[in-house]
Design an enzyme around this catalytic site. Structure first.
Site: not given
Ligand code: NAD
Length: 238
Positions: A12-13, A15-17, A94, A120, A149, A153
């Site tokens: 998920g590299a 994405g925002r996280m 996730t 986390f 929030h 949200k």
């Molecule tokens: P985002 O939408 O910005 O990024 C998602 C990432 O996942 C992207 O890099 C995308 O390319 C990748 N992705 C999507 N489908 C995929 C697939 N089938 N195979 C491989 N990669 C795939 O989301 P985000 O804001 O970065 O959040 C990501 C996840 O983390 C969400 O589920 C969010 O709810 C969760 N999150 C958890 C915490 C925590 O502390 N547990 C905190 C923040 C976000």
């Protein structure tokens, strides 16, 4: 293992996280990202020395110690399977996993070390412990979990609020929830215990997403090389 450089796969590299994880890993040292995986084929194969792969190339990534997964539920199964096949650890944040995916996590924990958490941040891990202690020590007090929030949200109460409420309920409290949606608040959780003439408030405020990425990197550095089991964030604090 914690003294050595931990080889990471970031799933998920893009994405925002994911972006926060790549930036913080480069800043803090102690870890090396050997594979950054995104859903679609990456525009560049190597960015700042980090090799990028598309999700469909997952089985061919180089050897790694820990996968950190912040993707979407549809991307979760392949990275869990890869960790099991490679005997690597998994740190996943996730959200929205199905019951079947949660069951697959439990099954995988028999063969690899893993941690999944809806939050986390290290502060929330400690807050959860404090809530358990307060609930056990204050029987009969009212217990309210109040969370705020940003206005985008949709779910309420938040997953973190529910986790905190469950921690209080498991220690005898009867819990009420209240939610506020306003502006750009990243996330605030207050667990309030109210007795006769006194009130205890335990508060956590998230300022940005880096706290989740830092917590995941911390968990990754601690879980590498541990025996197979499902760990909680708090198990990996020290
Ligand atoms: P985002 O939408 O910005 O990024 C998602 C990432 O996942 C992207 O890099 C995308 O390319 C990748 N992705 C999507 N489908 C995929 C697939 N089938 N195979 C491989 N990669 C795939 O989301 P985000 O804001 O970065 O959040 C990501 C996840 O983390 C969400 O589920 C969010 O709810 C969760 N999150 C958890 C915490 C925590 O502390 N547990 C905190 C923040 C976000």
């Amino acid at each position: 293992m914690s003294e050595q450089t931990v080889r990471l796969l970031i799933h998920g590299a893009s994405g925002r996280m994911g972006e926060a994880l790549l930036r913080l890993c480069a800043e803090q040292g102690g870890c090396q990202v050997v594979a950054a995986v995104t859903r679609k084929s990456p525009a560049q194969r190597v960015i700042d020395g980090v090799p990028f792969f598309a999700a469909k190339e997952l089985s061919g990534v180089p050897a790694f110690d820990v996968a950190i997964d912040f993707s979407l539920p549809e991307g979760f199964d392949p990275v869990l399977d890869l960790c099991v096949v490679r005997g690597a650890a998994l740190v996943s944040g996730t959200t929205g996993l199905s019951d079947a995916q949660r069951a697959a996590l439990d099954e995988a924990a028999k063969s690899i070390p893993l941690v999944w958490a809806s939050n986390f941040s290290l502060g929330v891990a400690v807050l959860t412990e404090l809530v358990e202690r307060a609930a056990a020590a204050l029987p009969g007090w009212d217990c309210d979990v109040v969370e705020a929030h940003h206005s985008q949200k949709k779910d309420a109460p938040s997953g973190t609020a529910l986790t905190l409420g469950e921690a209080a309920a498991a220690n005898g409290a009867k819990v009420n929830y209240a939610s506020l949606r306003a502006g750009d608040i990243v996330g605030e959780h207050t667990v309030q215990f109210t007795g006769l003439g006194e009130r205890l408030e335990l508060v956590h405020r998230a300022g940005n997403r880096d706290i989740f990425a830092r917590g995941a990197l911390h968990a990754a550095s601690r879980i590498a090389g541990k025996p197979a089991a499902a760990y909680r964030v708090r198990d990996l604090l020290n």
